[in-house]
Design a protein around this motif. Structure first.
Motif, PDB file in Angstrom:
ATOM      1  N   TYR A  18       0.807  -1.215   0.000  1.00 16.93           N
ATOM      2  CA  TYR A  18       0.000   0.000   0.000  1.00 16.93           C
ATOM      3  C   TYR A  18       0.844   1.270   0.000  1.00 16.93           C
ATOM      4  O   TYR A  18       0.375   2.320  -0.430  1.00 16.93           O
ATOM      5  CB  TYR A  18      -1.039  -0.022   1.122  1.00 16.93           C
ATOM      6  CG  TYR A  18      -2.221  -0.860   0.719  1.00 16.93           C
ATOM      7  CD1 TYR A  18      -3.133  -0.388  -0.219  1.00 16.93           C
ATOM      8  CD2 TYR A  18      -2.395  -2.144   1.212  1.00 16.93           C
ATOM      9  CE1 TYR A  18      -4.204  -1.163  -0.634  1.00 16.93           C
ATOM     10  CE2 TYR A  18      -3.466  -2.929   0.802  1.00 16.93           C
ATOM     11  CZ  TYR A  18      -4.364  -2.426  -0.126  1.00 16.93           C
ATOM     12  OH  TYR A  18      -5.416  -3.196  -0.554  1.00 16.93           O
ATOM     13  N   VAL A  21       1.080   1.690  -3.617  1.00 15.25           N
ATOM     14  CA  VAL A  21      -0.210   2.175  -4.115  1.00 15.25           C
ATOM     15  C   VAL A  21      -0.332   3.675  -3.865  1.00 15.25           C
ATOM     16  O   VAL A  21      -0.716   4.437  -4.762  1.00 15.25           O
ATOM     17  CB  VAL A  21      -1.383   1.411  -3.462  1.00 15.25           C
ATOM     18  CG1 VAL A  21      -2.711   2.106  -3.714  1.00 15.25           C
ATOM     19  CG2 VAL A  21      -1.428  -0.031  -3.973  1.00 15.25           C
ATOM     20  N   LEU A  27      -3.246   5.070  -8.998  1.00 17.58           N
ATOM     21  CA  LEU A  27      -3.915   4.410  -7.881  1.00 17.58           C
ATOM     22  C   LEU A  27      -3.917   5.271  -6.625  1.00 17.58           C
ATOM     23  O   LEU A  27      -4.879   5.226  -5.855  1.00 17.58           O
ATOM     24  CB  LEU A  27      -3.277   3.049  -7.609  1.00 17.58           C
ATOM     25  CG  LEU A  27      -3.339   2.055  -8.769  1.00 17.58           C
ATOM     26  CD1 LEU A  27      -2.663   0.752  -8.384  1.00 17.58           C
ATOM     27  CD2 LEU A  27      -4.759   1.820  -9.234  1.00 17.58           C
ATOM     28  N   ASP A  77      -6.678  -0.391 -14.504  1.00 16.66           N
ATOM     29  CA  ASP A  77      -6.358  -0.098 -13.098  1.00 16.66           C
ATOM     30  C   ASP A  77      -6.107  -1.364 -12.286  1.00 16.66           C
ATOM     31  O   ASP A  77      -5.214  -1.390 -11.439  1.00 16.66           O
ATOM     32  CB  ASP A  77      -7.464   0.730 -12.443  1.00 16.66           C
ATOM     33  CG  ASP A  77      -7.450   2.182 -12.879  1.00 16.66           C
ATOM     34  OD1 ASP A  77      -6.461   2.631 -13.498  1.00 16.66           O
ATOM     35  OD2 ASP A  77      -8.445   2.885 -12.591  1.00 16.66           O
ATOM     36  N   TRP A  81      -2.795  -2.443 -10.288  1.00 18.82           N
ATOM     37  CA  TRP A  81      -2.851  -2.878  -8.889  1.00 18.82           C
ATOM     38  C   TRP A  81      -2.124  -4.213  -8.737  1.00 18.82           C
ATOM     39  O   TRP A  81      -1.294  -4.384  -7.853  1.00 18.82           O
ATOM     40  CB  TRP A  81      -4.325  -2.998  -8.467  1.00 18.82           C
ATOM     41  CG  TRP A  81      -4.556  -3.499  -7.077  1.00 18.82           C
ATOM     42  CD1 TRP A  81      -4.664  -2.749  -5.942  1.00 18.82           C
ATOM     43  CD2 TRP A  81      -4.730  -4.871  -6.672  1.00 18.82           C
ATOM     44  NE1 TRP A  81      -4.896  -3.587  -4.862  1.00 18.82           N
ATOM     45  CE2 TRP A  81      -4.940  -4.882  -5.287  1.00 18.82           C
ATOM     46  CE3 TRP A  81      -4.728  -6.080  -7.359  1.00 18.82           C
ATOM     47  CZ2 TRP A  81      -5.141  -6.054  -4.568  1.00 18.82           C
ATOM     48  CZ3 TRP A  81      -4.921  -7.249  -6.649  1.00 18.82           C
ATOM     49  CH2 TRP A  81      -5.128  -7.223  -5.263  1.00 18.82           C
ATOM     50  N   ALA A 109      -8.115  -9.428  -8.793  1.00 22.13           N
ATOM     51  CA  ALA A 109      -8.089  -8.350  -9.787  1.00 22.13           C
ATOM     52  C   ALA A 109      -8.926  -8.723 -11.010  1.00 22.13           C
ATOM     53  O   ALA A 109      -9.720  -7.912 -11.498  1.00 22.13           O
ATOM     54  CB  ALA A 109      -6.653  -8.034 -10.189  1.00 22.13           C
TER      55      ALA A 109
END
Length: 127
Positions: A18, A21, A27, A77, A81, A109
């Motif tokens: 994260y 991210v 993102l 996207d 990810w 995903a």
């Protein structure tokens, strides 16, 4: 390099992922600017989520897809990810659980993208 073996490893995976991210120009916008994620609440939930998937701890019982419905998701996207997730796993871990984590993330995903496309929830690029 070790495999994902315990809760501490799951926490390393989640926090490292994260962080990527948040620093990603596309993102990061979705999570920080649009959804305004409270990271102090979100990260423990994601640790529970991945701990449950990898070690069947039973600590996560939510329905994560619903949280993604209102987001401004565009085609690609979820690939982005997953790419960040895969890089994070490969940088930090190697082994059976690491491979399982990547397989699960790819399935998540793909499933989310399919369901959002089917429901007309994927934003189209402006032409």
């Amino acid at each position: 390099m070790c495999d994902i073996e315990n809760e501490q490893d799951v926490a390393i995976l989640v926090h490292s992922f994260y962080e990527k991210v948040q620093n990603d120009e596309r993102l990061g916008y979705i999570f920080d600017d649009y959804a305004q994620v409270d990271w102090d609440k979100h990260l423990p939930k994601m640790i529970d989520f991945w701990s449950n998937l990898l070690f069947q701890t039973g600590r996560y019982t939510g329905r994560p897809f619903r949280q993604h419905i209102p987001l401004p998701i565009k085609k690609g996207d979820f690939d982005r990810w997953y790419g960040l997730f895969e890089k994070t796993v490969d940088k930090n871990f190697s082994g059976e659980k690491a491979t399982l984590a990547k397989e699960l993330a790819r399935n998540i995903a793909s499933s989310f993208e399919f369901r959002m496309e089917k429901g007309g929830l994927i934003q189209r690029e402006q032409e």
